[in-house]
Design an enzyme around this catalytic site. Structure first.
Site, PDB file in Angstrom:
ATOM      1  CD  GLU A 101      -2.983  -1.301   2.136  1.00 20.58           C
ATOM      2  OE1 GLU A 101      -4.079  -1.802   1.864  1.00 20.58           O
ATOM      3  OE2 GLU A 101      -2.705  -0.916   3.287  1.00 20.58           O
ATOM      4  CB  CYS A 114       2.977   7.473   3.155  1.00 24.68           C
ATOM      5  SG  CYS A 114       3.402   6.259   4.398  1.00 24.68           S
ATOM      6  CB  CYS A 121       6.964  -5.053   8.964  1.00 26.92           C
ATOM      7  SG  CYS A 121       8.354  -4.446   9.960  1.00 26.92           S
ATOM      8  CB  CYS A 125       5.828  -2.673  16.512  1.00 24.42           C
ATOM      9  SG  CYS A 125       7.522  -2.320  16.037  1.00 24.42           S
ATOM     10  CB  CYS A 128       2.593  -1.799  13.922  1.00 24.42           C
ATOM     11  SG  CYS A 128       2.813  -1.631  12.141  1.00 24.42           S
ATOM     12  CB  CYS A 354       0.705   6.147  11.480  1.00 21.94           C
ATOM     13  SG  CYS A 354       1.444   7.654  10.924  1.00 21.94           S
TER      14      CYS A 354
END
Ligand code: SAH
Ligand code: SF4
Length: 372
Positions: A101, A114, A121, A125, A128, A354
């Site tokens: 994305e 962005c 990933c 975390c 997230c 975010c």
């Protein structure tokens, strides 16, 4: 590799989006062409968003034939577009059988793109959304620069047909899916194209890389390129950071702060100031005592703080801090004379804010939080 994949592999052409200026020069040299040819092609690609050699009118006929035989210009394809009420756009782009994305965020005179650096990933975390998807692989240069190219091409087409007036991209942030410093070689190569006069011509002050604090990566980056750096610190001490960011067990707060101190001494972009990102999670890291602790940790480091209200992710049991708590936190930091802002939430209605970028990841590494 099955037969179908093998045939595709054998037919593969060289994707010119994988090369920065120096690499393209070598490529054209190997073809027996003069350097100016490579510059012409770069202008066609990045200034005119052209991905068809036949339209490159100033190339010789024989060069066009040669390029058609061995090379291509192939960016990821947009497979889905979502528009937010605040003007933000989220594009899902196809990579293999997966999706990454990219988010377009217009704001007054500035328009930020962005972009993602990995499919998923691996860092897990706990707050997230990307982390929940697990990890498949690093993006290559054409898949990173291709996000910018595709967005710029679309904006240009919209302008030409006078459909919607979307502003050209002025800023780029590596804050999409993935940890850019775990893919540093490809990320830096893409940044070179973003900054190049023959590429997207962005000022280096306008390209920010956000990292969870990969210490050796920060040291390497400083020797490779000088761009503004943002650090996802998110905690004032190791006890809290270990719980929410497993990577802290490998690179703790002290080592991250030491690395950014060195980076900032070395860096001229953003006047050597590092952005400290701090996501506010209710009753986890948002007490005023944490704000005091954070300010003390940052003493002597040229920085500004971005407080980020936590964006909700399905199946993650955190709560966003209340406005009262966020403002109390901010007030403490200001008493230490640290420039601090609260980051505006953009595109939350389309899950483009975010941490909300999830795409479609064929998971290779199943992560449990805190498992690093
Ligand atoms: N991997 C890099 C860059 C991508 S994340 C990094 O971690 O820095 C971009 C920013 O969004 C980071 O500061 C990240 O910590 C933050 N973030 C992740 N999940 C979030 C959420 N749910 N709400 C608000 N910010 C989040
Ligand atoms: Fe990865 Fe960054 Fe999300 Fe952490 S916050 S899981 S490093 S994308």
């Amino acid at each position: 590799m099955d037969l179908e994949e093998y045939i595709l592999y054998m037919q593969k052409k060289i994707n010119l989006l994988n090369m920065n200026k120096e690499e393209l020069l070598i490529f054209f040299d190997k073809l027996g062409e003069k350097p100016f040819r490579s510059h012409q092609v770069m202008r066609w690609i990045y200034h005119h968003y052209c991905d068809n050699f036949n339209y490159m009118t100033n190339l010789s006929k024989s060069l066009k034939i040669k390029l058609n035989q061995i090379a291509e210009i192939r960016a990821p394809i947009i497979v889905k577009e979502q528009l937010s009420l605040d003007g933000t756009i989220k594009w899902a782009m196809q990579i293999d059988k997966q999706q990454i994305e990219t988010v377009y965020i217009p704001e007054n005179k500035r328009t930020t793109l962005c972009i993602s650096s990995q499919i998923g990933c691996p860092l897990g975390c706990s707050f997230c959304g990307t982390a929940q998807q697990g990890f498949n692989r690093n993006l290559n240069v054409s898949e990173i620069i291709g996000q910018v190219w595709r967005a710029a091409q679309l904006i240009n087409i919209n302008k030409k047909i006078n459909m919607i007036n979307r502003f050209p991209i002025t800023n780029i942030v590596f804050m999409g899916m993935g940890e850019p410093l775990l893919n540093i070689v490809n990320v830096v190569s893409a940044i070179k194209i973003i900054l190049d006069e023959l590429g997207f011509k962005l000022s280096k002050r306008h390209v920010t890389l956000s990292t969870s604090g990969i210490v050796p990566g920060i040291a390497k980056l400083k020797d490779m390129i000088d761009i503004p750096l943002a650090i996802s610190l998110h905690a004032p001490n190791d006890l809290i950071r270990n719980k929410i960011m497993p990577i802290n067990k490998k690179y703790n707060i002290n080592s991250v702060l030491e690395a950014i101190r060195k980076y900032s001494t070395h860096s001229k972009s953003n006047y050597g100031k590092i952005t400290i990102e701090y996501v506010l999670l209710k009753n986890i890291n948002d007490d005023v005592l944490h704000a005091h602790q954070l300010a003390k940790q940052l003493q002597g480091i040229p920085c500004k703080i971005n407080l980020i209200p936590w964006n909700p992710i399905p199946n993650i049991q955190y709560t966003c801090s209340s406005q009262n708590r966020i403002h109390a936190f901010l007030k403490v930091l200001l008493t230490y004379n640290i420039t601090t802002i609260i980051r505006k939430i953009r595109g939350a209605d389309i899950n483009a804010a975010c941490g909300q970028l999830t795409g479609e990841v064929m998971n290779r590494i199943q992560l449990r939080h805190n498992s690093l």
